[in-house]
Enzyme design. Sequence first.
Site, short mmCIF file in Angstrom:
data_model
loop_
_atom_site.label_atom_id
_atom_site.label_comp_id
_atom_site.label_asym_id
_atom_site.label_seq_id
_atom_site.Cartn_x
_atom_site.Cartn_y
_atom_site.Cartn_z
N ASP A 1 39.86 41.00 15.00
CA ASP A 1 39.57 41.03 13.57
C ASP A 1 38.41 40.10 13.25
O ASP A 1 38.14 39.15 13.99
CB ASP A 1 40.81 40.57 12.77
CG ASP A 1 41.99 41.51 12.98
OD1 ASP A 1 41.76 42.72 13.16
OD2 ASP A 1 43.14 41.03 12.97
N ARG B 1 52.47 46.05 3.48
CA ARG B 1 51.22 46.78 3.51
C ARG B 1 51.44 48.27 3.69
O ARG B 1 50.69 49.10 3.22
CB ARG B 1 50.33 46.23 4.64
CG ARG B 1 49.10 47.03 4.96
CD ARG B 1 48.14 47.01 3.78
NE ARG B 1 47.05 47.96 3.92
CZ ARG B 1 47.09 49.22 3.53
NH1 ARG B 1 48.20 49.70 2.97
NH2 ARG B 1 46.07 50.02 3.67
N TYR B 2 52.47 48.61 4.47
CA TYR B 2 52.78 50.02 4.75
C TYR B 2 54.09 50.34 4.04
O TYR B 2 55.02 49.54 4.07
CB TYR B 2 52.93 50.24 6.25
CG TYR B 2 51.71 49.80 7.05
CD1 TYR B 2 50.62 50.63 7.21
CD2 TYR B 2 51.66 48.52 7.61
CE1 TYR B 2 49.51 50.23 7.93
CE2 TYR B 2 50.55 48.11 8.33
CZ TYR B 2 49.48 48.97 8.49
OH TYR B 2 48.38 48.56 9.20
N LYS C 1 45.91 49.39 10.16
CA LYS C 1 45.69 49.65 11.58
C LYS C 1 45.25 51.10 11.77
O LYS C 1 45.91 52.01 11.30
CB LYS C 1 46.99 49.40 12.34
CG LYS C 1 47.42 47.95 12.32
CD LYS C 1 48.59 47.74 13.26
CE LYS C 1 48.99 46.29 13.34
NZ LYS C 1 49.67 45.82 12.11
N CYS D 1 43.29 33.36 17.20
CA CYS D 1 44.36 33.87 16.33
C CYS D 1 43.85 34.48 15.03
O CYS D 1 43.01 33.92 14.33
CB CYS D 1 45.33 32.75 16.01
SG CYS D 1 46.71 33.30 14.98
N ARG E 1 57.51 49.83 6.03
CA ARG E 1 57.79 48.68 6.87
C ARG E 1 57.21 47.40 6.29
O ARG E 1 56.16 47.41 5.66
CB ARG E 1 57.30 48.90 8.30
CG ARG E 1 55.92 49.47 8.46
CD ARG E 1 55.88 50.27 9.76
NE ARG E 1 54.54 50.56 10.21
CZ ARG E 1 53.80 51.56 9.73
NH1 ARG E 1 54.26 52.33 8.75
NH2 ARG E 1 52.60 51.78 10.22
N CYS F 1 53.75 28.15 16.66
CA CYS F 1 53.81 28.99 17.86
C CYS F 1 54.01 28.10 19.08
O CYS F 1 53.96 26.87 18.98
CB CYS F 1 52.52 29.78 18.01
SG CYS F 1 52.27 30.93 16.65
N ASP G 1 42.06 46.97 13.03
CA ASP G 1 42.75 46.71 11.78
C ASP G 1 41.65 46.55 10.74
O ASP G 1 40.91 45.56 10.75
CB ASP G 1 43.61 45.43 11.90
CG ASP G 1 44.87 45.52 11.06
OD1 ASP G 1 44.87 46.30 10.10
OD2 ASP G 1 45.84 44.80 11.36
N ARG H 1 45.64 34.85 12.38
CA ARG H 1 46.18 34.05 11.26
C ARG H 1 45.80 32.59 11.42
O ARG H 1 46.55 31.68 11.05
CB ARG H 1 47.70 34.23 11.16
CG ARG H 1 48.09 35.66 10.91
CD ARG H 1 49.46 35.87 10.29
NE ARG H 1 49.67 37.30 10.11
CZ ARG H 1 50.55 38.02 10.80
NH1 ARG H 1 51.34 37.45 11.67
NH2 ARG H 1 50.64 39.31 10.60
N CYS I 1 46.60 29.76 19.81
CA CYS I 1 45.60 30.59 20.47
C CYS I 1 44.30 30.47 19.69
O CYS I 1 44.28 30.58 18.47
CB CYS I 1 46.05 32.05 20.49
SG CYS I 1 47.73 32.22 21.12
C1 LIG Z 1 50.97 45.51 12.16
C2 LIG Z 1 51.72 45.48 10.93
C3 LIG Z 1 52.82 46.32 10.75
C4 LIG Z 1 53.30 47.28 11.81
O1 LIG Z 1 52.42 48.28 12.11
P1 LIG Z 1 52.77 49.37 13.23
O2 LIG Z 1 51.54 50.20 13.34
O3 LIG Z 1 53.97 50.12 12.73
O4 LIG Z 1 53.10 48.64 14.50
C5 LIG Z 1 53.48 46.25 9.53
N1 LIG Z 1 53.09 45.42 8.56
C6 LIG Z 1 52.01 44.62 8.70
C7 LIG Z 1 51.60 43.75 7.57
C8 LIG Z 1 51.29 44.62 9.90
O5 LIG Z 1 50.24 43.81 10.04
S1 SF4 Z 2 47.90 34.75 18.33
FE1 SF4 Z 2 48.31 33.34 16.60
S2 SF4 Z 2 50.34 33.95 15.84
FE2 SF4 Z 2 50.10 34.82 17.92
S3 SF4 Z 2 51.00 33.30 19.31
FE3 SF4 Z 2 48.81 32.88 19.18
S4 SF4 Z 2 48.61 31.34 17.57
FE4 SF4 Z 2 50.61 32.28 17.34
#
Ligand SMILES: *Cc1c(COP(=O)(O)O)cnc(C)c1O
Ligand code: SF4
Length: 347
Positions: free
Chosen positions: A271, A90-91, A315, A110, A94, A103, A308, A112, A107
């Site tokens: 989110d 996305r960035y 973010k 979550c 990174r 996990c 986000d 995801r 949670c």
């Molecule tokens: C959160 C995230 C990052 C890292 O973001 P930082 O602001 O550098 O901590 C990188 N890729 C994805 C897809 C993310 O969700």
């Molecule tokens: S928030 Fe989602 S990805 Fe993170 S530990 Fe909990 S269940 Fe796992």
Amino acid sequence: MEKWQEIISKSITDSNALSKIFKIDKKKIDKVIGKYPMKINLYYLGLIKKRNDPIWRQCVPDEQEIRLGIGKKDPLLEEKYSPIKGLIHRYRNRVLLLTSNVCAGNCRFCTRKRKVGIEYAALQERDRIRAFRYVKKHRGIRDVIISGGDPLLLSDEKIEYYLENLRRIKHVQIIRIDSRTLCTLPQRITPNLCWIFKKYGPIYFNTHFNHVQEITKESRRAASLLADSGVVIGNQAVLLRGINDDVDALKQLFEGLLSMRIRPYYLYIPDAVQGTYHFRVSIAKALKFMRGLIGYTSGLAIPHLIVDLKHGGGKTPVLPKYIVRHEGRRYVFRNFEGKKFYYADIY
Ligand SMILES: *Cc1c(COP(=O)(O)O)cnc(C)c1O
Ligand code: SF4
């Protein structure tokens, strides 16, 4: 079997098992876990002091998860930003690797939720090789986040395999591990694992504590082991209604984390994920909490408040306004106590 594996293997995943510990309405729980599975490991379960406390709400299914149909399954468009399986780019500089989707517990809030804990889907060898090749080919990538699910549910050998392969790529300067185990299953932080982190360090480790009740003897010991191995630990908390939406709760959490060498990194506005709306906190409220922290505790204890943005906007920091107005070089500030101050900027 290692101790952490044993704790995981005895996790509570059905309403029968839960009803032996707490008085619950089994039918209601079953309806929820038909859509979003339950998994509560015995260590985390042991942190519950009473019904509906901040630990309970994070792990025990709630009818509200299925009552409201609003929200998106993937508001951040993570799928769109996945050029290959298990890798989100996305960035520019990174990438994030989704190494597995399990996990140490599921949670309820979550982000995801659409895939975590649903069915086991760790990256296969073929996908891993593709991911390493992708990172190697894209020379702009200087930061790789090993995430999931929770990457520390993988074996030490697999974790070492990821680190070894990523370290071989010259332009990868930063390797991060995103794991909630330090909070939800601190037994996972073993001397052998720490030795691996030391070998491939520096490792940045982002964990996820949401409430001071999660700070225990065990998690303190685990954080010590990690920090003593040279791992730099940060915390990404989520602001959650009924769990930590209170300035004192946040202050206690962040100060507690600092005392165990964990630096608060981000505090997320939840989110807009389907099944988690009952946890959401407004931006106005979140800003009020930040005002209650800035100036009232060590700067070290203050994370960035982050939203986000939907549709993959990314973010984005949200800050209380301390600049009241400015005309050209003349600024008017209100300090953390609300007093007015003038400031003349340089040309
Ligand atoms: C959160 C995230 C990052 C890292 O973001 P930082 O602001 O550098 O901590 C990188 N890729 C994805 C897809 C993310 O969700
Ligand atoms: S928030 Fe989602 S990805 Fe993170 S530990 Fe909990 S269940 Fe796992």
